[in-house]
Design an enzyme around this catalytic site. Structure first.
Site, PDB file in Angstrom:
ATOM      1  N   LYS A 167       0.832  -1.213   0.000  1.00  0.00           N
ATOM      2  CA  LYS A 167       0.000   0.000   0.000  1.00  0.00           C
ATOM      3  C   LYS A 167       0.861   1.256   0.000  1.00  0.00           C
ATOM      4  CE  LYS A 167      -2.199  -0.965   3.801  1.00  0.00           C
ATOM      5  NZ  LYS A 167      -1.533  -2.255   4.093  1.00  0.00           N
ATOM      6  N   GLU A 193       1.922   6.811  11.965  1.00  0.00           N
ATOM      7  CA  GLU A 193       3.100   6.342  11.233  1.00  0.00           C
ATOM      8  C   GLU A 193       4.184   5.860  12.187  1.00  0.00           C
ATOM      9  OE1 GLU A 193       4.295   6.764   7.392  1.00  0.00           O
ATOM     10  OE2 GLU A 193       2.438   5.752   7.903  1.00  0.00           O
ATOM     11  N   ARG A 194       4.910   4.836  11.749  1.00  0.00           N
ATOM     12  CA  ARG A 194       6.130   4.453  12.460  1.00  0.00           C
ATOM     13  C   ARG A 194       7.180   5.538  12.217  1.00  0.00           C
ATOM     14  NH1 ARG A 194       4.048   0.177   9.697  1.00  0.00           N
ATOM     15  NH2 ARG A 194       3.341  -1.609  10.928  1.00  0.00           N
TER      16      ARG A 194
END
Length: 464
Positions: A167, A193-194
């Site tokens: 993705k 988000e990481r």
């Protein structure tokens, strides 16, 4: 990129309250005059300030708020000030090229944005009379998308898939393509988000030269659910500003919309609400709509939205997934089965679709070819079990021909991407829509029947 642990000093408050209880990010506060739902509050602590958002009225004097910063050190009895308005971010053209947090503060080590104008991040959608319908196609140079599930300029597209099916890579390639093809501006909202992913994206965009025409907003995975919930709204606020102030083509990307839903679920649980179906919050549909219904095109310009959506357990019937699907103009379904075969991008050509794939909008030729390609791939899928048990030789001559062409088409619709060229060793390619249509026509007519499947795999246009 570092996550801020404190907010700037609070402005003079309009009304004062006192902390009654603290449970993680949940703070109960007593006020003599209740602030409305959605109001931003400031809690001074050790020379800094914690920002809170009112989510619930408990009674005539108490509110329940969610903190956007760690609540370490917060004690009962501390004073809380009402800012007099909802969460707001500084807006202006100086936002381009910046990496920001949910409150519009820099995460890139640069100077703060000019605070001459503040805009609330939670606002109503434009009046219906001011909006423009999204009816035209936005070619991306990605063959399988342009052919089978074309993106709508000024519309909303979802990239659906489980973990590890591509993705984010597909979204980054689309972002790069639109920046180079249309010279538009991009707003990326990283929801949950990481930190590693945020670092990689920031550095890649700076190295590729597209950062000057982009805004990155991050609400990171290790932050409060209030931050993750509001990060998408902050990104959308910047997209709306750029759309209305001279940037006609705005690309709004969100990764990952499912984490926005998860943050809402966490907040709902913290507020003590009874969960609804499959454990989601009872306000799921309203929360998704409050974000999606603001993504609109007006006479000033268009916001084209592309949103990555994690699909839990690869179950497309999940309530969060179906709530998001209802708002989209195009849906790109990424398949683990395709990825296992080495078909990248791993788009499921039979499950994906777009409301734009209509002969009145894309033309009779495009519609006819897309339908014929789908028919060949669908027939191949029907025959796969028979081929596995008996072999392809047991099929009729017509079915053997359809299967051979479908397998070549399946491999032709793969494509090397520029954003992963360093890892794959294959230079990325962009293919014009007219070229894709011409190649598919030749596949269907049998002009490439003599080619091996390997000769169709991971390339751009076919040789003329």
């Amino acid at each position: 990129m570092t996550s801020p642990t404190s907010a700037p000093p609070a402005p003079p408050g309009i009304a004062s309250g006192r902390v009654l209880a603290v449970r993680g990010p949940v703070v109960d506060i007593r006020f003599q005059r209740l602030p409305p739902i959605g109001q931003a509050l400031h809690l001074p602590l050790d020379g800094e300030s914690i920002t809170l958002v009112v989510f619930q009225h408990l009674d005539e004097t108490r509110v329940r708020a969610i903190a956007l910063h760690p609540t370490d050190g917060v004690a009962r009895g501390l004073a809380v000030s009402d800012t007099g308005g909802p969460l707001a971010v500084p807006i202006g053209d100086d936002c381009l090229g910046r990496l920001l947090d949910v409150l519009g503060r820099p995460l890139d080590g640069g100077p703060p944005l000019s605070a001459a104008r503040l805009c609330p991040i939670l606002s109503a959608a434009p009046p219906l009379a001011d909006t423009v319908p999204a009816e035209t196609m936005l070619p991306t140079g990605i063959k399988v998308i342009d052919l089978l599930c074309p993106f709508v300029r000024g519309g909303k597209t979802g990239l659906f898939g489980g973990a590890g099916v591509g993705k984010t890579v597909l979204m980054m390639e689309f972002m790069r393509a639109v920046s180079s093809l249309y010279q538009g501006v991009s707003v990326f909202a990283g929801v949950g988000e990481r930190i590693r992913e945020g670092h990689e994206l920031w550095h890649e965009m700076r190295e590729s030269g597209v950062m000057a025409r982009a805004v990155l907003v991050f609400g990171q995975m290790d932050e409060s659910p209030g931050v993750r919930y509001h990060a998408g709204f902050t990104g959308l606020t910047y997209a709306e500003y750029l759309r209305d102030h001279g940037h006609a083509e705005v690309l709004f990307l969100m990764d990952n919309l499912y984490r926005f839903v998860q943050a809402g679920t966490e907040i709902s649980g913290l507020l003590g609400r009874m969960p609804a179906s499959v454990g989601y919050q009872p306000t799921l549909l309203t929360e998704v709509a409050s974000l999606e219904e603001r993504i609109l095109s007006t006479r000033n310009g268009a916001i084209t939205a592309v949103q990555a959506v994690y699909v839990p357990a690869d179950d497309m019937s999940d309530p969060a997934v179906t709530a998001i699907l209802a708002h989209l103009d195009a849906s790109v379904i990424l398949s683990r089965e395709q990825a296992a075969r080495g078909i990248y991008p791993a788009v499921d050509p039979l499950a994906s679709g777009s409301r734009l794939l209509d002969p009145r909008r894309v033309g009779e030729r495009h519609y006819r070819l897309a339908r014929a390609v789908r028919e060949h791939l669908a027939r191949y899928k029907e025959l796969e079990d028979i081929i596995a048990m008996l072999g392809v030789e047991e099929l009729s001559a017509d079915d053997q021909r359809v299967v051979a062409r479908a397998r070549r088409l399946q491999r032709y619709l793969t494509q090397p991407f520029q954003v992963v060229a360093e890892h794959t060793g294959l230079p990325g390619v962009t293919v014009a829509l007219e070229t894709t249509l011409g190649d598919c026509e030749h596949f269907l007519d049998g002009a490439y029947d003599q080619l091996s499947e390997e000769e169709c795999y991971m390339r751009g246009a076919m040789p003329s």
